[in-house]
Design a protein around this motif. Structure first.
Motif, mmCIF file in Angstrom:
data_model
loop_
_atom_site.group_PDB
_atom_site.id
_atom_site.type_symbol
_atom_site.label_atom_id
_atom_site.label_comp_id
_atom_site.label_asym_id
_atom_site.label_seq_id
_atom_site.Cartn_x
_atom_site.Cartn_y
_atom_site.Cartn_z
ATOM 1 N N ASN A 199 0.709 -1.880 0.499
ATOM 2 C CA ASN A 199 0.199 -0.068 0.148
ATOM 3 C C ASN A 199 0.864 0.936 -0.121
ATOM 4 O OD1 ASN A 199 -2.397 -0.814 -0.528
ATOM 5 N ND2 ASN A 199 -3.592 -0.222 1.356
ATOM 6 N N SER A 200 2.512 1.342 0.125
ATOM 7 C CA SER A 200 2.953 2.397 -0.535
ATOM 8 C C SER A 200 2.728 2.600 -2.057
ATOM 9 C CB SER A 200 4.685 2.291 0.297
ATOM 10 O OG SER A 200 5.117 0.693 -0.525
ATOM 11 N N LEU A 201 3.292 3.980 -2.653
ATOM 12 C CA LEU A 201 3.531 4.465 -3.699
ATOM 13 C C LEU A 201 5.001 4.553 -3.790
ATOM 14 C CD1 LEU A 201 0.586 7.292 -3.231
ATOM 15 C CD2 LEU A 201 0.085 5.127 -4.315
ATOM 16 N N ARG A 202 4.736 4.415 -5.493
ATOM 17 C CA ARG A 202 6.031 4.686 -5.339
ATOM 18 C C ARG A 202 5.963 5.380 -7.289
ATOM 19 N NH1 ARG A 202 8.435 1.751 -10.151
ATOM 20 N NH2 ARG A 202 11.177 2.387 -10.607
ATOM 21 N N ILE A 203 6.981 6.832 -7.026
ATOM 22 C CA ILE A 203 6.648 7.262 -8.135
ATOM 23 C C ILE A 203 7.605 8.110 -8.419
ATOM 24 C CG2 ILE A 203 5.962 10.036 -8.271
ATOM 25 C CD1 ILE A 203 4.907 9.991 -5.614
ATOM 26 N N VAL A 204 8.025 7.505 -9.859
ATOM 27 C CA VAL A 204 9.269 8.498 -10.796
ATOM 28 C C VAL A 204 8.943 8.923 -11.877
ATOM 29 C CG1 VAL A 204 10.725 7.113 -12.356
ATOM 30 C CG2 VAL A 204 9.688 5.026 -10.892
ATOM 31 N N PRO A 205 9.053 10.558 -11.204
ATOM 32 C CA PRO A 205 9.258 11.918 -11.921
ATOM 33 C C PRO A 205 9.454 11.251 -13.641
ATOM 34 C CG PRO A 205 10.409 12.226 -10.111
ATOM 35 C CD PRO A 205 10.004 10.391 -10.037
ATOM 36 N N GLN A 206 11.094 10.294 -13.777
ATOM 37 C CA GLN A 206 11.035 10.634 -15.033
ATOM 38 C C GLN A 206 9.757 10.573 -15.986
ATOM 39 O OE1 GLN A 206 14.215 7.858 -15.857
ATOM 40 N NE2 GLN A 206 15.475 9.567 -17.121
ATOM 41 N N GLU A 207 8.906 9.456 -15.111
ATOM 42 C CA GLU A 207 7.944 8.433 -16.374
ATOM 43 C C GLU A 207 6.558 9.418 -15.415
ATOM 44 O OE1 GLU A 207 8.185 4.133 -15.297
ATOM 45 O OE2 GLU A 207 10.222 3.268 -15.936
ATOM 46 N N PHE A 208 6.002 10.130 -15.940
ATOM 47 C CA PHE A 208 5.682 11.077 -15.335
ATOM 48 C C PHE A 208 4.569 11.650 -16.277
ATOM 49 C CE2 PHE A 208 3.536 14.184 -12.290
ATOM 50 C CZ PHE A 208 3.053 12.577 -11.023
ATOM 51 N N GLY A 209 3.421 10.982 -16.368
ATOM 52 C CA GLY A 209 2.075 11.679 -16.912
ATOM 53 C C GLY A 209 1.996 13.112 -16.881
ATOM 54 N N VAL A 210 0.094 12.976 -16.680
ATOM 55 C CA VAL A 210 -0.342 14.416 -16.146
ATOM 56 C C VAL A 210 -1.916 14.303 -15.430
ATOM 57 C CG1 VAL A 210 -1.887 14.029 -18.417
ATOM 58 C CG2 VAL A 210 -0.728 16.377 -17.042
ATOM 59 N N LEU A 211 -1.541 15.633 -14.432
ATOM 60 C CA LEU A 211 -2.439 15.394 -13.032
ATOM 61 C C LEU A 211 -2.800 17.471 -12.988
ATOM 62 C CD1 LEU A 211 -0.573 13.803 -10.217
ATOM 63 C CD2 LEU A 211 -2.599 13.484 -11.439
ATOM 64 N N PRO A 212 -4.059 17.779 -12.931
ATOM 65 C CA PRO A 212 -4.151 18.271 -12.745
ATOM 66 C C PRO A 212 -3.238 19.689 -12.221
ATOM 67 C CG PRO A 212 -6.096 17.067 -12.364
ATOM 68 C CD PRO A 212 -4.627 15.879 -12.656
#
Length: 843
Positions: A199-212
């Motif tokens: 239930n942890s989140l993994r964020i990879v900015p290099q592969e980021f999509g788009v958020l509002p």
């Protein structure tokens, strides 16, 4: 709390005894040289192979079963390499290697075995199916970037590509639906954010999509769309996770603690979005290797460069940004990045919107309004960050890493007395310097060790000079954080892994206040040394359905002679291919906190100062948290839900930002949170829709105050975030927003607002936090487009925060004016409609 420790420990050791006893033996199939295999086939089948030795000399194949026919032998070999066998005669066979073919190999990310029957499509047409080895051989002229993969038993049909293996195949890892290993959901809210099995989140900015509302992969701002996370004042300087304050979040950059997380007083993240990072966000059940952070852990670590383009330059309405990867030689590389504000060059719409927001209720706003015949000249605000990441591999088993990050914010303005034109310079400076030096060695495939040295130096300083009385106030808050860590990881079997470690941590905090007239000098310095021992056992069942991590951390605080145990638990069970259940729990302690002494400290723009736990006013903060959750994933539908209970003991009233009858009190207490979080997400072709909803009851408990229990300042009884995104080819669109109940506030008695006005005037407050602000609502928008050139990319886009220019209050409180004769009603407004735009060039 000691009873809780004992219960945790008994459960922990009982679980270890229950899990011990399972074992799994791995099997492997040996490879032999292809030339040797052909020689043996010649003898067994009485045939002759004709080939160029240099074409086949480095090829190795898995041994076929003995007794097979000649054609079976040849077909078995062809499944492993692009070979062509031509029968010149019944006894003579010509062998040639087709170098025009490109090899792809699909691998199960859990078992590391090849995946058969993966369907490859290009332009909606099937072009190949992987063989029993998971391989396909394609014409190298095909555009592989547009290729799509599909398999009925694998969730991640996009895959993660790796480098060429020893068979010159591009390896593509796929995640099975029923055995997702560490990654449960690959696209959580957007591409580049994944939900792990714990239930942890993994964020990879290099592969980021788009958020509002985000033009960049702003890691900390993106958290506002995660269930249970709210930033009530719209800045990342106040990220409230499950009702906690921002200082209760442990933010690490390559193991060094960040004491400054934002630029522009929290309006943007201090983490450069162009750097290759791998970020884990943990709200509960964190590893025993994490210290502090009773509300959450945000672990930001460097990661290998995976994109084709190694240099990026970007401009937006606030800053200029650049990064480059330099491959120094075969064993080392250097990644550098730098970002600098453009605020001293022009006042962009983004700059104006942000300054209107952050300078409310500060000395700058007072001067802009001409208070006491004082005015201010144009303020100058600058920020920058510079990072350096050096990696050196001595060989395949030994690596050295050096990481450095420097962050700085600076604000200057002149206070001018209109009647005499006398002016005084006011300065504000905030900086954080971080360094990491680590070395890792692999003794063998099952055993590795690492040692790391981390340092963080934080400085906050403000010079406040008044033209009315020639008074000068110099305020300083500094933190020096040194940490030495050892970690040993050992894979006991295919089911069990054990990690042990030791951490030495020395933290020094300095607080100075110096006034020239009347002369007052207040200096305070505190140092705390902590020794920590860590042990953590991980278990994964043979069928990969059960994943458990149990750890315990022992902290000894030398200055207090205090020893505390911190058990941690993360349990995950995959019931079937669609359902997964989680049970999480932890006990943690925290020795650092941020407090507010006066609302106008540090010119009012950054009121909080770090203080260290002591045996008097600031005890060690302790938390206990339990959580049960469920995840569902089927047919592009995703549902996540959790229920949690959290107790935090030993908080200081000065850390909570009170602006009522508790503002000048120094008392300690607790708070308890009971909450639930839900996220629903649906993907339809190129569209992604999501909505989350959170409920919370968050209550203070102060023994030495009446009433003893009342609503927490950060109790948001209900909050939600929603969004829709569209991604097709180079176009990305995202529209979404946030809605949450108004935060608590304290009213005054309007009929008798001031008590004892003639002798000791003070406000006549009603019971604390019995009222609430109006509900908050904001909608944001982002659009971007990427132009692909021959050897580069150009990306451009826009974002709009508060698209409908909603008028929200983020805070409201009452205070006496300078004469102590009347009441001021201070209302802090939300950010107005604020656009931003960017253009970036990758090459």
């Amino acid at each position: 709390m000691m009873n809780k420790d004992k219960i945790w420990l008994k459960s922990f050791f009982a679980a270890i005894l229950i899990l011990l006893g399972c074992n799994l033996q791995a099997q492997s199939q040996e490879k032999i040289e292809l030339v040797a295999l052909l020689d043996s086939i010649e003898r067994a089948q009485e045939v002759k192979f004709n080939y160029l030795y240099e074409d086949l000399e480095n090829l190795k194949v898995k041994s076929p079963q003995e007794g097979s026919s000649l054609l079976s032998f040849l077909e078995y070999i062809q499944q492993q390499f692009p070979l062509e066998f031509v029968f010149v005669s019944d006894e003579s066979i010509s062998v040639s290697f087709d170098s025009s073919k490109k090899c792809l190999k699909f691998i199960d990310a859990v078992t590391r075995s090849g995946i058969a029957n993966v369907i490859l499509e290009l332009n909606s047409s099937r072009i190949a199916i992987s063989n029993s080895f998971g391989k396909v051989f394609l014409d190298s002229s095909l555009n592989l970037e547009k290729m799509e993969f599909s398999h009925p038993n694998y969730f991640n049909t996009q895959g993660n590509s790796a480098a060429l293996d020893d068979e010159s195949c591009t390896e593509i890892y796929l995640y099975p639906e029923i055995e997702l290993d560490e990654v449960l959901i690959k696209e959580y809210l957007t591409k580049g954010i994944s939900l792990n099995s714990d239930n942890s989140l993994r964020i990879v900015p290099q592969e980021f999509g788009v958020l509002p509302g985000l033009i960049n992969a702003d890691v900390l701002h993106s958290l506002q769309y995660v269930p249970g996370v709210v930033n009530t004042d719209e800045t990342i300087a106040q990220i409230n996770v499950r009702g906690g304050t921002h200082d209760q979040n442990l933010v690490l950059w390559n193991g060094s603690r960040m004491y400054q997380t934002g630029h522009f007083f929290g309006m943007i993240s201090a983490i450069n979005p162009l750097i290759n990072h791998d970020i884990n966000v943990i709200k509960n059940g964190s590893s025993a290797f994490y210290n502090e952070g009773v509300s959450s852990v945000i672990d930001i670590a460097s990661r290998a460069h995976t994109q084709d383009f190694k240099r990026t330059v970007q401009l937006d309405f606030l800053s200029a940004n650049a990064t480059a990867l330099l491959e120094l030689n075969d064993n080392s590389n250097l990644q550098i990045a730098a970002r600098r504000s453009l605020t001293d060059l022009w006042d962009s719409p983004t700059y104006n919107g942000f300054t209107d927001k952050v300078f409310q209720n500060t000395k700058i706003q007072d001067l802009l309004q001409g208070t006491d015949n004082r005015i201010t000249t144009q303020q100058e605000l600058q920020f920058y960050d510079v990072s350096l990441q050096y990696d050196y591999e001595f060989d395949s088993k030994n690596a050295l890493n050096l990481d450095v990050l420097a962050i700085q914010n600076k604000l200057t303005f002149d206070e001018v007395l209109e009647t005499t034109s006398e002016q005084k310079r006011n300065d504000f400076e905030q900086s954080n310097f971080l360094a990491n030096l680590s070395y890792k060695t692999e003794w063998n495939e099952n055993h590795s060790s690492s040692v790391a040295f981390n340092a963080s130096f934080y400085e906050l300083e403000a010079l406040n000079q008044s033209v009315l009385n020639n008074q000068t106030l110099l305020q300083n808050n500094g933190v020096v954080d040194i940490k030495l860590s050892f970690k040993d990881s050992h894979k006991i079997s295919d089911l069990f892994s054990l990690r042990t470690g030791y951490q030495f941590n020395e933290v020094g905090v300095r607080n100075n206040n110096i006034v020239n007239s009347p002369e007052v000098i207040l200096r305070d310095k505190q140092v705390l040394i902590t020794h920590s021992g860590i042990s953590e056992l991980s278990y994964t069942s043979e069928n990969k359905k059960v994943e458990t991590r149990m750890g315990v951390r022992g902290n000894y605080y030398t200055d207090f002679g205090d020893f505390r145990l911190e058990p941690r638990l993360s349990f995950s069970y995959q019931a079937n291919r669609n359902w997964r259940w989680n049970l999480l729990g932890e006990i943690k302690n925290q020795t650092l906190t941020q407090v507010i002494d006066q609302q106008q400290d540090f010119l009012g723009v950054e009121k909080r100062r770090w203080v260290l736990a002591n045996e008097d006013n600031f005890p060690i903060i302790n938390n206990f948290q339990l959580e049960a959750g469920v995840n569902f994933n089927k047919n592009e539908w995703m549902f996540q839900g959790s229920v949690y209970h959290k107790t935090v003991e030993g908080i200081s009233s000065g850390s909570q930002g009170f602006q009522n009858q508790l503002e000048f009190l120094q008392i300690n207490g607790d708070y308890k949170v009971l909450g639930t979080e839900v996220l629903i997400q649906k993907k339809i072709k190129d569209f992604n829709f999501w909505i989350n909803f959170s409920l919370m009851e968050n209550t203070y408990d102060f023994n030495n105050f009446e009433p003893q229990q009342f609503a927490n300042n950060f109790e948001i009884t209900q909050s939600s975030a929603f969004g829709a995104s569209y991604t097709a080819n180079q176009l990305k669109l995202s529209l979404g927003g946030r809605y949450f109940a108004g935060r608590p506030m304290t009213e005054i008695d309007t009929e008798n607002p001031i008590l004892t006005p003639d002798t000791n005037p003070r406000l006549n407050f009603l019971n604390p936090n019995e009222s609430n602000l109006k509900d908050y609502f904001q909608v944001n928008f982002t659009a971007s487009y990427q132009f692909k050139l021959s050897n580069s990319f150009i990306s451009t886009g826009i974002s709009v925060l508060n698209l409908f220019n909603s008028n929200n209050l983020t805070q409201q409180f009452f205070r006496l004016d300078d004469s102590n004769a009347s009441v001021e009603n201070v209302r802090i407004q939300s950010l107005e409609l604020t656009p931003n735009a960017f253009i970036s060039f990758q090459f």
